[in-house]
Enzyme design. Structure first.
Site, PDB file in Angstrom:
ATOM      1  N   SER A 550      24.778  32.042 -10.391  1.00  0.00           N
ATOM      2  CA  SER A 550      24.524  33.322 -11.027  1.00  0.00           C
ATOM      3  C   SER A 550      25.739  33.703 -11.877  1.00  0.00           C
ATOM      4  O   SER A 550      26.098  32.971 -12.800  1.00  0.00           O
ATOM      5  CB  SER A 550      24.192  34.378  -9.973  1.00  0.00           C
ATOM      6  OG  SER A 550      23.671  35.535 -10.572  1.00  0.00           O
ATOM      7  N   HIS A 666      15.554  33.727  -7.739  1.00  0.00           N
ATOM      8  CA  HIS A 666      16.982  33.650  -8.041  1.00  0.00           C
ATOM      9  C   HIS A 666      17.755  32.946  -6.939  1.00  0.00           C
ATOM     10  O   HIS A 666      18.849  32.427  -7.181  1.00  0.00           O
ATOM     11  CB  HIS A 666      17.543  35.059  -8.263  1.00  0.00           C
ATOM     12  CG  HIS A 666      18.921  35.070  -8.822  1.00  0.00           C
ATOM     13  ND1 HIS A 666      19.271  34.369  -9.960  1.00  0.00           N
ATOM     14  CD2 HIS A 666      20.046  35.687  -8.396  1.00  0.00           C
ATOM     15  CE1 HIS A 666      20.555  34.565 -10.216  1.00  0.00           C
ATOM     16  NE2 HIS A 666      21.051  35.341  -9.291  1.00  0.00           N
TER      17      HIS A 666
END
Length: 695
Positions: A550, A666
């Site tokens: 991320s 994610h």
């Protein structure tokens, strides 16, 4: 204490903007286009053929899967009414069981559980790829919940009302279609709802900007508007906050990732709370709690960023500004988190990135402070059992080599009861933990942890994995990772955790030191740690691998482009990489308070200097790199990783590989099997790159 702002903003939005016509790889931003998915499958085949044929891959994947599925893991619980609830995955239940038990049962080595919802059965019956995203349950009564069920692990979820007594969905109950919805119970028959109400109802970041009050038995279209924010806001949410009978309807208008307005709703009327926009507010009985991100001068007093303040809420609303300081940061201390029980505010404090605890009691109008005896090294976690009627709390302790331990404690009373301890899942004998500091480019001392074999030869030849994040005021603290243990430490590798600026290890000042135009500080810190490892004789560039996801994936991309000579291998997971486009992809607009606005020429001037996609160069030798992302990630767009890989191929780079999980959100994975596969892929790749070539 529920901090609505932080919890809401860590979830992603879903807006998208037209691709850059000048970008030859822009077509890869079309996530589900047949051409894009064909490209993904082609690259997956190449990378998996290279990595999974390694004899070590299969056993490592199976070992990690067995650990993730192990019934000896701690089944963490939270209390709702008289029962303790847990969500559990194992080999027989890959999607998971939502289940409950009693405290007496939970104390046993093998508790008896009652299944509340079998997600595998539900997915099979409904022919949906359901992934559990949590439940919002009606406090005090604990009779109804709003379940969030995601298809394939995306942030977007379907919301459905569930009856805890009958363990079934409520026919004709509250239900919302797939969206980034935010819901909260007001009473049994009414909700606060923020969702996709149609065109114009979302912010530029893809979050709800309108909150409505929805009553049972009426269509969503008839819900009454409570508050409407601006399209340029990040989000608008509403919840019922507080405990001990003092509950307040609180609307949070997040004007940026780190700023918000708070509105109190009473009898249908709104009143804005007079606190700084950078503050986070909460409630503790009759007290207002204010946590500061920046310095605040009020009523002749200056309160430092990172402080936690308390004030009588009734007097505060009448204009009084007298605060009790519950925490003020020091040179090496920061408030990691706080939670409330019936009579206490419990503080989790980081001191040189190691945990310690303190408590404040509010009684007869006065505050009193005390320390809490707890393990002196590692990470500590505190969670109230029931903040309304109990001073009991769960205490967890963990470090890199010590598996999680769960205790039951009582605020104001010494001693604690051992409830559960996770067994060791890798051989830690002969390993030790050390903490060092590196000097960054501007002289800032940057701490980092090293886990290694005792009497390790300082010959610069140790295969070393350096992990970092450095953003969003998120602290990286010691934790027990069985996958790192199996995939790296047991094989003789050294593991390093860097506490670079941008995180929260030393409070808001540590975070703000890497915001926007100061972003390079975080990258310089990471480089300093890498160079310090080499200077100490622990490793050398050819044996130094790095990993991050991320925002940490962005960090990896910057290291790849700014210092390719310093590393032997890079694992770049669910990353941001095209910082020219990030604010136009999915939730990217919500992060402009962190990185800046690339559409502003002045801000793009500093962003472009580190944006990995724009800084790839032909003729440059790059370390081996593996990009890993997920098709179903609706927070950080998979186009970042896709385009980076395509650009490297365009430049003739031969040692870059790509893997994209077709589902998983994610987190990159939707179940334990996928998690184990991805972990084994990463560690096998790193070992091949750093050791297999015997550099």
């Amino acid at each position: 204490m529920q901090q609505v702002l932080t919890a809401a903003l860590l979830l992603g939005g879903a807006t998208a903007h037209p691709a850059d016509a000048d970008d030859p790889h822009a077509w890869l931003e079309d996530v589900d286009a047949p051409r894009s998915l064909a490209w993904v499958r082609e690259h997956n085949a190449v990378s998996t053929a290279r990595i999974t044929q390694d004899p070590a891959f299969g056993p490592l994947r199976d070992d990690i899967r067995a650990i993730l599925d192990s019934k000896d893991r701690i089944p963490y619980v939270h209390r709702m009414g008289a029962r303790y609830y847990n969500f559990w995955r194992d080999a027989e239940h890959p999607r998971g069981l939502w289940r409950r038990t009693t405290l007496d049962e939970y104390r046993k080595p093998q508790p008896t559980w009652e299944t509340v919802l079998d997600l595998d059965r539900l997915a099979s019956e409904e022919r949906e790829n359901w992934v559990w995203q949590g439940a919002v349950c009606r406090e005090d009564h604990w009779d109804r919940c709003l379940l969030h069920l995601s298809r394939g692990g995306a942030d977007a979820a379907v919301v459905r009302e569930f009856d805890l007594a009958t363990r079934s969905f409520v026919a004709g109950g509250f239900e919302l279609p797939e969206a980034k919805s935010r819901v909260y119970w007001i009473d049994r028959d009414s909700l606060f709802v923020g969702t996709d109400f149609g065109p114009g109802s979302l912010t530029d970041s893809g979050y709800p900007r309108i909150v409505k009050l929805w009553r049972r038995g009426t269509p969503l279209s008839a819900a009454a508007k409570v508050y409407e924010g601006q399209a340029t806001d990040v989000s608008v949410t509403a919840a019922v906050e507080g405990q001990r009978g003092a509950r307040h309807q609180l609307i949070t208008r997040a004007t940026s990732f780190y700023t918000a307005e708070y509105w109190l709703r009473e009898n249908g009327h709104l009143q804005r709370l007079d606190v700084p926009e950078h503050a986070i507010v909460g409630f503790f009985g009759p007290q207002l709690l204010v946590q500061l991100r920046k310095d605040w001068e009020v009523a002749g007093q200056r309160h430092a960023a990172g402080s936690l303040l308390a004030a009588d809420f009734s007097a505060f609303r009448q204009g009084e500004r007298r605060f009790q300081v519950l925490f003020e940061p020091g040179a090496t201390t920061a408030l990691e988190a706080f939670t409330v029980t019936r009579s206490f505010v419990l503080l989790s404090i980081l001191d040189k990135v190691k945990g310690r605890l303190a408590r404040w009691r509010f009684e007869h109008g006065h505050w009193s402070r005390g320390d809490i005896d707890a393990p002196a090294f590692g990470s500590l976690g505190v969670a109230a059992v029931d903040a309304d009627d109990s001073d009991d709390y769960f205490l967890t302790h963990v470090d890199f080599l010590t598996p999680d331990t769960l205790y039951l404690a009582h605020a104001g009373r010494e001693g604690r009861e051992l409830l559960k301890q996770r067994p060791a899942f890798f051989d830690a004998s002969g390993l030790q933990i050390e903490q060092y500091e590196a000097s960054s480019r501007d002289g800032t001392r940057v701490p980092y942890f090293v886990v290694h074999r005792k009497a390790m030869p300082l010959d610069g030849n140790q295969p070393t994995l350096l992990y970092g994040y450095g953003g969003f005021e998120i602290s990286l603290t010691p934790s027990y990772s069985a996958s790192i243990g199996k995939g790296w430490l047991e094989k003789g590798g050294v593991y390093v955790l860097a506490n670079i600026r941008g995180g929260g290890e030393f409070g808001p000042r540590w975070h703000e030191a890497a915001l926007k135009e100061k972003r390079q500080n975080a990258y310089d810190d990471f480089v300093a740690v890498a160079q310090d490892l080499v200077a100490r004789g622990i490793t050398k560039p050819a044996r130094l691998g790095i990993m991050g996801g991320s925002n940490g994936g962005l960090l990896m991309g910057v290291m790849l482009t700014q210092h390719p000579e310093l590393f032997g291998a890079v694992v770049c997971q669910v990353p941001l990489l095209d910082m020219r486009r990030y604010s136009h992809l999915l939730a990217g607009a919500s992060w402009m308070a962190e990185y800046g606005d690339p559409d502003d020429p002045q801000q793009w001037e500093y962003i472009r200097r580190y944006s990995p996609y724009q800084n790839l160069r032909g003729g440059q030798a790059y370390p081996d790199v593996l990009f890993a992302t997920s098709t179903r990630d609706d927070r950080v767009h998979p186009g970042h990783a896709r385009k980076m890989m395509a650009r490297m191929e365009e430049l003739g780079v031969k040692n870059a590989w790509y893997y994209e999980n077709i589902e998983g959100g994610h987190a990159g994975a939707a179940d334990n099997a996928q998690t184990a596969y991805l972990a084994a892929l990463a560690y096998t790749f790193l070992w091949q790159a750093l050791v297999g070539a015997q550099r």
